[in-house]
Design an enzyme around this catalytic site. Structure first.
Site, PDB file in Angstrom:
ATOM      1  N   TYR A 155       0.847  -1.201   0.000  1.00  0.00           N
ATOM      2  CA  TYR A 155       0.000   0.000   0.000  1.00  0.00           C
ATOM      3  C   TYR A 155       0.886   1.255   0.000  1.00  0.00           C
ATOM      4  CZ  TYR A 155      -4.401   2.524   0.715  1.00  0.00           C
ATOM      5  OH  TYR A 155      -5.496   3.342   0.564  1.00  0.00           O
ATOM      6  N   LYS A 210      -3.335   8.271   3.092  1.00  0.00           N
ATOM      7  CA  LYS A 210      -4.523   8.054   3.940  1.00  0.00           C
ATOM      8  C   LYS A 210      -4.284   8.578   5.359  1.00  0.00           C
ATOM      9  CE  LYS A 210      -7.364   6.035   0.990  1.00  0.00           C
ATOM     10  NZ  LYS A 210      -8.416   6.873   0.332  1.00  0.00           N
TER      11      LYS A 210
HETATM   12  O1  0WE Z   1      -7.056   2.912  -1.573  1.00  0.00           O
HETATM   13  C1  0WE Z   1      -7.133   1.909  -2.260  1.00  0.00           C
HETATM   14  C2  0WE Z   1      -6.815   1.961  -3.742  1.00  0.00           C
HETATM   15  C3  0WE Z   1      -5.765   2.978  -4.018  1.00  0.00           C
HETATM   16  C4  0WE Z   1      -5.170   3.001  -5.379  1.00  0.00           C
HETATM   17  C5  0WE Z   1      -5.126   1.923  -6.256  1.00  0.00           C
HETATM   18  C6  0WE Z   1      -4.503   2.071  -7.488  1.00  0.00           C
HETATM   19  C7  0WE Z   1      -4.364   0.945  -8.451  1.00  0.00           C
HETATM   20  C8  0WE Z   1      -4.132   1.390  -9.864  1.00  0.00           C
HETATM   21  C9  0WE Z   1      -4.579   4.179  -5.748  1.00  0.00           C
HETATM   22  N1  0WE Z   1      -3.970   4.335  -6.941  1.00  0.00           N
HETATM   23  C10 0WE Z   1      -3.929   3.306  -7.789  1.00  0.00           C
HETATM   24  N2  0WE Z   1      -3.263   3.508  -8.979  1.00  0.00           N
HETATM   25  C11 0WE Z   1      -3.278   2.604  -9.976  1.00  0.00           C
HETATM   26  O2  0WE Z   1      -2.614   2.802 -11.012  1.00  0.00           O
HETATM   27  N3  0WE Z   1      -7.470   0.723  -1.671  1.00  0.00           N
HETATM   28  C12 0WE Z   1      -7.753   0.694  -0.243  1.00  0.00           C
HETATM   29  C13 0WE Z   1      -7.486  -0.563  -2.388  1.00  0.00           C
HETATM   30  C14 0WE Z   1      -6.153  -1.168  -2.225  1.00  0.00           C
HETATM   31  O3  0WE Z   1      -5.100  -0.751  -2.951  1.00  0.00           O
HETATM   32  C15 0WE Z   1      -3.998  -1.455  -2.537  1.00  0.00           C
HETATM   33  C16 0WE Z   1      -4.363  -2.334  -1.535  1.00  0.00           C
HETATM   34  C17 0WE Z   1      -5.745  -2.164  -1.321  1.00  0.00           C
HETATM   35  C18 0WE Z   1      -6.592  -2.864  -0.312  1.00  0.00           C
HETATM   36  C19 0WE Z   1      -2.677  -1.369  -2.963  1.00  0.00           C
HETATM   37  C20 0WE Z   1      -1.724  -2.198  -2.400  1.00  0.00           C
HETATM   38  C21 0WE Z   1      -2.080  -3.077  -1.401  1.00  0.00           C
HETATM   39  C22 0WE Z   1      -3.396  -3.167  -0.947  1.00  0.00           C
END
Ligand code: 0WE
Length: 258
Positions: free
Chosen positions: A158, A165
């Site tokens: 993450y 966050k």
């Molecule tokens: O906040 C999120 C998603 C955040 C996110 C995801 C992406 C993927 C594609 C922000 N930017 C991008 N950019 C991209 O190009 N989540 C809580 C979902 C999430 O994302 C992760 C998670 C989880 C759960 C990323 C790594 C590990 C776990």
């Protein structure tokens, strides 16, 4: 009970029918809110068409492009709110982005540009939107944003999103302290992992979901509509004494130590 009739609600962050923001928009609509929808404009207009078709059944009375990396688009979105509605009651912020390269590998390899971009889009945008919303929330109001456990604990990969966050959750507290004087409440929902456009682009998300299904007290993940119900509560007068909080909607996952 939960009644949002007569309330004007601006919802950001819908990309498709899996978006958590879409779950929230549906529940706000069901509670009687008048909706405005923003979408991320791109040169092929893909999100515009998709989001417009998706949200049509909710009869939004405002539909605007809003890329938070462009201050002019944020300003024109809230100018439109002022012109069309006169006042704003509810702001739902469901925006986050980090470069794909930043969401794997060593955190210490986070680039300066990647760090800045992730915090600009995922955390600063709430500050900017609240500044624009403040003069329009003349009858009080409620702001809700989306966070994740990775902002308070280390979740593998993450990475910089966790820092974003953490900043977002602190933005919630500083904004709540300021805007409370005009009866505007500011809260976050920390949602458990859900398969969305953003999370599906992340390697290993299915393993994380299976881990939650085994470990969380409720033995399952949460749905977009469950997050939507919690958001509707935080947007309604039922939560009139709650501000500056992070509400976990995660099947109880975050209470577990083993
Ligand atoms: O906040 C999120 C998603 C955040 C996110 C995801 C992406 C993927 C594609 C922000 N930017 C991008 N950019 C991209 O190009 N989540 C809580 C979902 C999430 O994302 C992760 C998670 C989880 C759960 C990323 C790594 C590990 C776990």
């Amino acid at each position: 009970m939960l009644d949002l009739t007569g309330k004007n609600a601006l919802v950001t962050g819908i990309a498709n029918n899996r978006s958590i923001a879409w779950g929230i928009a549906q529940q706000l609509h069901q509670a009687g809110a008048n909706l405005g929808i923003t979408y991320l404009p791109d040169d092929r207009g893909r999100f515009e068409k998709k989001v417009q078709e998706l949200t049509e059944p909710l009869n939004p009375s405002l539909f605007a492009p809003c890329n938070v990396q462009d201050p002019a688009q944020v300003q024109s979105t809230f100018d439109l709110v002022k012109d069309k509605w006169g006042k704003l009651d509810i702001l739902v912020h469901c925006l986050a982005f980090a470069g794909k390269d930043e969401l794997s590998g060593d955190f210490s390899q986070t680039s300066r540009q990647g760090f800045t971009q992730a915090l600009e889009i995922s955390a600063y945008s709430l500050v900017e939107m609240c500044a624009a919303a403040k003069p329009l929330m003349v009858e009080g109001g409620s702001v809700v944003t989306l966070s994740y456990l990775g902002g308070v604990r280390v979740v593998p990969n993450y990475n910089v999103m966790g820092i974003a966050k953490a900043a977002l959750e602190m933005n919630v507290r500083y904004l709540a302290a300021e805007l409370g004087a005009q009866n505007v409440r500011v809260n976050a929902i920390s949602a458990g992992p859900i398969r969305t456009l953003a999370s599906s682009a992340v390697g290993g998300i299915l393993d994380m979901i299976h881990h939650v299904e085994e470990t969380a007290p409720l033995k399952r993940t949460v749905t977009q509509l469950e997050v939507g119900n919690a958001a509707a509560f935080l947007c309604s007068d039922l939560s009139s004494g709650i501000t500056g909080q992070v509400l976990y909607v995660d099947s109880g996952y975050s209470i577990m130590g083993m």
